[in-house]
Design a protein around this motif. Structure first.
Motif, PDB file in Angstrom:
ATOM      1  N   PRO A 223     -32.782 -39.351  -9.062  1.00 26.96           N
ATOM      2  CA  PRO A 223     -32.347 -40.120  -7.795  1.00 26.96           C
ATOM      3  C   PRO A 223     -31.254 -39.236  -7.048  1.00 26.96           C
ATOM      4  O   PRO A 223     -30.933 -39.534  -5.939  1.00 26.96           O
ATOM      5  N   ASN A 224     -31.123 -37.897  -7.483  1.00 29.29           N
ATOM      6  CA  ASN A 224     -30.234 -36.864  -6.809  1.00 29.29           C
ATOM      7  C   ASN A 224     -31.244 -36.025  -5.897  1.00 29.29           C
ATOM      8  O   ASN A 224     -30.926 -34.803  -5.683  1.00 29.29           O
ATOM      9  N   LEU A 225     -32.339 -36.282  -5.445  1.00 31.28           N
ATOM     10  CA  LEU A 225     -33.352 -35.556  -4.739  1.00 31.28           C
ATOM     11  C   LEU A 225     -33.379 -36.163  -3.461  1.00 31.28           C
ATOM     12  O   LEU A 225     -33.591 -37.190  -3.148  1.00 31.28           O
ATOM     13  N   TYR A 226     -33.413 -35.162  -2.273  1.00 31.48           N
ATOM     14  CA  TYR A 226     -34.045 -35.425  -0.960  1.00 31.48           C
ATOM     15  C   TYR A 226     -35.195 -34.663  -0.710  1.00 31.48           C
ATOM     16  O   TYR A 226     -35.585 -33.744  -1.909  1.00 31.48           O
ATOM     17  N   TYR A 227     -36.195 -35.428   0.080  1.00 31.80           N
ATOM     18  CA  TYR A 227     -37.435 -34.794   0.189  1.00 31.80           C
ATOM     19  C   TYR A 227     -37.562 -34.228   1.685  1.00 31.80           C
ATOM     20  O   TYR A 227     -37.306 -35.240   2.606  1.00 31.80           O
TER      21      TYR A 227
ATOM     22  N   PHE B  17     -35.573 -36.318   4.375  1.00 28.65           N
ATOM     23  CA  PHE B  17     -34.429 -35.318   5.027  1.00 28.65           C
ATOM     24  C   PHE B  17     -35.073 -34.437   5.938  1.00 28.65           C
ATOM     25  O   PHE B  17     -36.178 -33.755   5.927  1.00 28.65           O
ATOM     26  N   MET B  18     -34.956 -34.972   7.409  1.00 27.73           N
ATOM     27  CA  MET B  18     -35.717 -34.153   8.529  1.00 27.73           C
ATOM     28  C   MET B  18     -34.644 -33.011   8.642  1.00 27.73           C
ATOM     29  O   MET B  18     -33.524 -33.055   9.296  1.00 27.73           O
ATOM     30  N   GLY B  19     -34.948 -31.822   7.852  1.00 27.27           N
ATOM     31  CA  GLY B  19     -34.104 -30.664   7.960  1.00 27.27           C
ATOM     32  C   GLY B  19     -34.017 -29.889   9.244  1.00 27.27           C
ATOM     33  O   GLY B  19     -33.202 -29.011   9.446  1.00 27.27           O
ATOM     34  N   GLU B  20     -34.828 -30.082  10.070  1.00 27.32           N
ATOM     35  CA  GLU B  20     -34.982 -29.523  11.412  1.00 27.32           C
ATOM     36  C   GLU B  20     -35.864 -30.280  12.396  1.00 27.32           C
ATOM     37  O   GLU B  20     -36.779 -30.621  12.076  1.00 27.32           O
ATOM     38  N   PHE B  21     -35.501 -30.254  13.686  1.00 29.42           N
ATOM     39  CA  PHE B  21     -36.038 -30.531  14.885  1.00 29.42           C
ATOM     40  C   PHE B  21     -35.330 -29.857  15.799  1.00 29.42           C
ATOM     41  O   PHE B  21     -33.912 -29.656  15.969  1.00 29.42           O
ATOM     42  N   GLY B  22     -35.850 -29.666  17.104  1.00 27.69           N
ATOM     43  CA  GLY B  22     -35.612 -29.041  18.190  1.00 27.69           C
ATOM     44  C   GLY B  22     -36.702 -28.680  19.176  1.00 27.69           C
ATOM     45  O   GLY B  22     -37.929 -28.887  18.865  1.00 27.69           O
TER      46      GLY B  22
END
Length: 415
Positions: free
Chosen positions: A235-239, A340-345
């Motif tokens: 439960p403590n994970l993001y993807y 988790f969308m870690g980057e966009f630009g």
């Protein structure tokens, strides 16, 4: 009585597991220029103590007097962000051990505490770079059982131990950025699956409460994410996935002094190949390119323009990309809020028109991506806070103020 106590402990454990969750993240911004590319000496070794000071970072690409003064991370918080994705060069940690490594970890712990003191959460992103080849990400590309992977994973454990002391309510650990294993094109192996699963296991030997950001292979793309089997889930994970689709739009640039690659629209049906071609020709004329240089440039540019319009990128394809990630999560009983969308630009068009997208197209894309992510309750981090390379929240020249159009596209109040 003993049996009752055991049952009570078992029930208590279930309740804790049911209530466990990663640290809450919603809207973030990448801070990449500060702790990446730790300074090196003339002989190529890392300067020690490692990493830049905050003043060195702020003065790196503009006069320090451009900045308003005060606590920069409190200003980020006031813009409406609740976390930063803090990129950290793992090289100095890999190049040191014992007391020397502890000195580097202490520096990083102090940074995380100071950022967190402003109310921001921190995603601690180990973000390998190439400036010291022996400690670049190449060291992990020898396979899951390689010495390089073992050394890297040992370093991750040291970082996790440090972050737990900072506070698991304040920070998440992202151990890899855009790994260049490529099982998604059917040419690779299961090495990345084994590396990611093993690294999560390593971190869990340190703490079950520390939030971990896992990523798929294939450059951290959605294709890499959906190739991952999350048998190590808790439960403590993001993807994580990074959203630069289509890359032909978000990264419009060409190599070489006399090459132009710019002006593709978003969405594609907002313009035509003919308009893009004529605009590119006008920009090359204005830049003083000779007829021969223009012809040579257009040979490759025409092909890229044609491909882009044939693919006809727009809202429906963007949503289909997100849907791949959401469907993958659903298939594995992972709520979309743990994606988790870690980057966009998007690279903004340069003053000479050599690269990038027109501002209106960039802002339409950024708005669309942000809105789709939020519809699925996916936290996001925009790339990046301040740099001179065209993909920046802080305007690259003059007073260091946020770009008002980009702030609006991100759903934040213009400053």
């Amino acid at each position: 009585m003993k049996r009752v106590a055991c049952v009570a402990a078992w029930v208590f454990g279930i309740v804790i597991a049911a209530n466990a969750a990663p640290i809450p993240l919603e809207r973030g911004v990448g801070v990449h220029e500060w702790l990446n590319w730790s300074p090196v000496e003339k002989d190529g070794a890392y300067r020690w103590p490692p990493y830049r000071s905050e003043k060195e970072w702020l003065a790196g690409n503009r006069p320090l007097t451009d900045w308003p003064g005060g606590e920069e991370f409190a200003r980020i918080r006031s813009m409406g962000f609740d976390f930063v994705r803090l990129s950290v060069d793992p090289g100095p940690l890999l190049a040191s051990e014992g007391a020397k490594r502890q000195q580097a970890l202490d520096i990083l712990a102090a940074v995380v505490r100071r950022v967190a003191s402003t109310g921001l959460k921190v995603v601690f992103d180990l973000h390998g770079v190439t400036q010291v080849p022996a400690y670049s990400m190449e060291m992990i590309y020898g396979g899951a059982d390689s010495e390089g992977v073992a050394r890297y994973r040992e370093m991750v454990v040291a970082v996790a131990t440090m972050l737990v002391k900072v506070g698991t309510d304040k920070v998440a650990l992202e151990p890899y950025n855009e790994p260049a294993y490529y099982p998604c094109d059917s040419s690779g192996t299961d090495d990345w699956q084994r590396i990611m699963a093993g690294t999560v296991h390593d971190i869990r030997t340190v703490s079950s409460e520390l939030t971990v950001v896992a990523t798929g292979a294939c450059g951290g793309s959605i294709a890499g994410l959906v190739n991952l089997t999350p048998g190590f889930d808790d439960p403590n994970l993001y993807y994580s996935f990074h959203m630069y689709e289509p890359h032909s739009f978000t990264h419009q640039r060409a190599d070489g002094t006399h090459t132009f690659a710019s002006g593709l629209p978003w969405p594609a049906d907002n313009s035509t190949p003919e308009v893009v071609t004529e605009t590119l020709k006008a920009q090359m004329d204005a830049a003083g390119l000779s007829p021969v240089e223009q012809v040579m440039n257009m040979v490759s540019a025409r092909a890229a323009i044609a491909r882009y319009f044939e693919q006809n990128w727009g809202q429906s394809q963007l949503e289909a990309s997100f849907r791949q990630a959401v469907d993958w999560a659903k298939a594995h009983d992972i709520p979309s809020r743990r994606l988790f969308m870690g980057e966009f630009g998007v690279i903004l068009m340069s003053a000479d028109g050599r690269m990038g997208a027109f501002d209106a197209d960039r802002l339409r894309y950024m708005t669309a991506v942000r809105q789709v992510a939020e519809r699925f309750s996916i936290p996001w981090s925009v790339w990046e806070y301040a740099n001179p390379y065209g993909m920046t929240l802080i305007l690259p020249k003059g007073p260091a103020a946020p770009d008002p159009g980009l702030m609006q596209a991100l759903g934040l109040a213009p400053q």
